[in-house]
Write a protein that holds these residues in place. Structure first.
Motif, PDB file in Angstrom:
ATOM      1  N   SER A   1      31.892  18.111  36.454  1.00 21.38           N
ATOM      2  CA  SER A   1      33.289  17.991  36.881  1.00 21.38           C
ATOM      3  C   SER A   1      33.978  16.807  36.207  1.00 21.38           C
ATOM      4  O   SER A   1      35.202  16.787  36.098  1.00 21.38           O
ATOM      5  CB  SER A   1      33.353  17.836  38.397  1.00 21.38           C
ATOM      6  OG  SER A   1      32.643  16.683  38.807  1.00 21.38           O
TER       7      SER A   1
ATOM      8  N   THR B   1      30.735  26.206  42.172  1.00 20.33           N
ATOM      9  CA  THR B   1      30.542  24.763  42.091  1.00 20.33           C
ATOM     10  C   THR B   1      29.250  24.395  42.800  1.00 20.33           C
ATOM     11  O   THR B   1      29.038  24.795  43.946  1.00 20.33           O
ATOM     12  CB  THR B   1      31.717  24.016  42.758  1.00 20.33           C
ATOM     13  OG1 THR B   1      32.927  24.393  42.123  1.00 20.33           O
ATOM     14  CG2 THR B   1      31.538  22.513  42.664  1.00 20.33           C
TER      15      THR B   1
ATOM     16  N   GLN C   1      27.653  21.309  44.329  1.00 21.69           N
ATOM     17  CA  GLN C   1      28.081  19.979  44.728  1.00 21.69           C
ATOM     18  C   GLN C   1      26.999  18.946  44.465  1.00 21.69           C
ATOM     19  O   GLN C   1      25.822  19.169  44.741  1.00 21.69           O
ATOM     20  CB  GLN C   1      28.474  19.966  46.195  1.00 21.69           C
ATOM     21  CG  GLN C   1      29.696  20.826  46.474  1.00 21.69           C
ATOM     22  CD  GLN C   1      30.049  20.843  47.936  1.00 21.69           C
ATOM     23  OE1 GLN C   1      29.182  20.733  48.808  1.00 21.69           O
ATOM     24  NE2 GLN C   1      31.329  20.990  48.225  1.00 21.69           N
ATOM     25  N   GLN C   2      27.420  17.829  43.901  1.00 16.76           N
ATOM     26  CA  GLN C   2      26.552  16.685  43.606  1.00 16.76           C
ATOM     27  C   GLN C   2      25.262  17.112  42.912  1.00 16.76           C
ATOM     28  O   GLN C   2      24.169  16.683  43.266  1.00 16.76           O
ATOM     29  CB  GLN C   2      26.256  15.917  44.887  1.00 16.76           C
ATOM     30  CG  GLN C   2      27.488  15.334  45.528  1.00 16.76           C
ATOM     31  CD  GLN C   2      27.175  14.491  46.742  1.00 16.76           C
ATOM     32  OE1 GLN C   2      26.022  14.221  47.073  1.00 16.76           O
ATOM     33  NE2 GLN C   2      28.222  14.060  47.422  1.00 16.76           N
TER      34      GLN C   2
ATOM     35  N   HIS D   1      27.775  13.984  40.500  1.00 15.72           N
ATOM     36  CA  HIS D   1      29.004  14.747  40.286  1.00 15.72           C
ATOM     37  C   HIS D   1      28.725  16.232  40.496  1.00 15.72           C
ATOM     38  O   HIS D   1      27.589  16.687  40.396  1.00 15.72           O
ATOM     39  CB  HIS D   1      29.518  14.547  38.852  1.00 15.72           C
ATOM     40  CG  HIS D   1      29.909  13.140  38.560  1.00 15.72           C
ATOM     41  ND1 HIS D   1      31.168  12.662  38.780  1.00 15.72           N
ATOM     42  CD2 HIS D   1      29.190  12.101  38.069  1.00 15.72           C
ATOM     43  CE1 HIS D   1      31.219  11.387  38.430  1.00 15.72           C
ATOM     44  NE2 HIS D   1      30.024  11.025  38.000  1.00 15.72           N
ATOM     45  N   ASP D   2      29.803  16.971  40.752  1.00 13.88           N
ATOM     46  CA  ASP D   2      29.694  18.415  40.893  1.00 13.88           C
ATOM     47  C   ASP D   2      29.450  19.054  39.526  1.00 13.88           C
ATOM     48  O   ASP D   2      29.835  18.513  38.488  1.00 13.88           O
ATOM     49  CB  ASP D   2      30.979  19.000  41.481  1.00 13.88           C
ATOM     50  CG  ASP D   2      31.227  18.545  42.912  1.00 13.88           C
ATOM     51  OD1 ASP D   2      30.301  17.993  43.531  1.00 13.88           O
ATOM     52  OD2 ASP D   2      32.353  18.755  43.395  1.00 13.88           O
TER      53      ASP D   2
ATOM     54  N   TYR E   1      30.195  22.598  37.514  1.00 11.49           N
ATOM     55  CA  TYR E   1      30.999  23.814  37.539  1.00 11.49           C
ATOM     56  C   TYR E   1      30.318  24.902  36.726  1.00 11.49           C
ATOM     57  O   TYR E   1      29.842  24.644  35.622  1.00 11.49           O
ATOM     58  CB  TYR E   1      32.387  23.573  36.949  1.00 11.49           C
ATOM     59  CG  TYR E   1      33.250  22.594  37.700  1.00 11.49           C
ATOM     60  CD1 TYR E   1      33.141  22.432  39.076  1.00 11.49           C
ATOM     61  CD2 TYR E   1      34.200  21.851  37.035  1.00 11.49           C
ATOM     62  CE1 TYR E   1      33.954  21.540  39.755  1.00 11.49           C
ATOM     63  CE2 TYR E   1      35.017  20.965  37.708  1.00 11.49           C
ATOM     64  CZ  TYR E   1      34.889  20.811  39.066  1.00 11.49           C
ATOM     65  OH  TYR E   1      35.699  19.929  39.736  1.00 11.49           O
TER      66      TYR E   1
END
Length: 59
Positions: A12, A31, A33-34, A43-44, A46
Motif C-alpha cells: 500500500s 487487501t 491487512q498488515q 503495511h497492507d 494489495y
C-alpha cells in the motif's frame, strides 16, 4: 501465452505501482491487512487482477 487472468500484488506504500496497475486497467481485488514489513512498520498488501476480456475492451 493465452492467459485468462493476470494478477499482481504490491504494498500500500507503493503509490507508483498502484497507480501503474490501475492505469493499465487492473482492479484491486483484495487487501491483506498488515501483511508486509517495510521500513520499520507493517503495511497492507494489495492484490490486483485483470481478466483477458477486460484487457481486450481497453484496447
Amino acid at each position: 501465452m493465452n492467459l485468462r487472468r493476470v494478477s499482481a500484488h504490491c504494498g500500500s506504500f507503493n503509490e507508483a505501482s498502484t497507480g501503474l496497475l490501475e492505469s493499465l486497467g487492473f482492479e484491486r481485488k483484495g487487501t491483506l491487512q498488515q501483511a508486509t514489513w517495510f521500513r520499520g512498520d507493517y503495511h497492507d498488501l494489495y492484490w490486483y487482477g485483470l481478466l483477458r476480456e477486460e484487457w481486450r475492451t481497453r484496447k
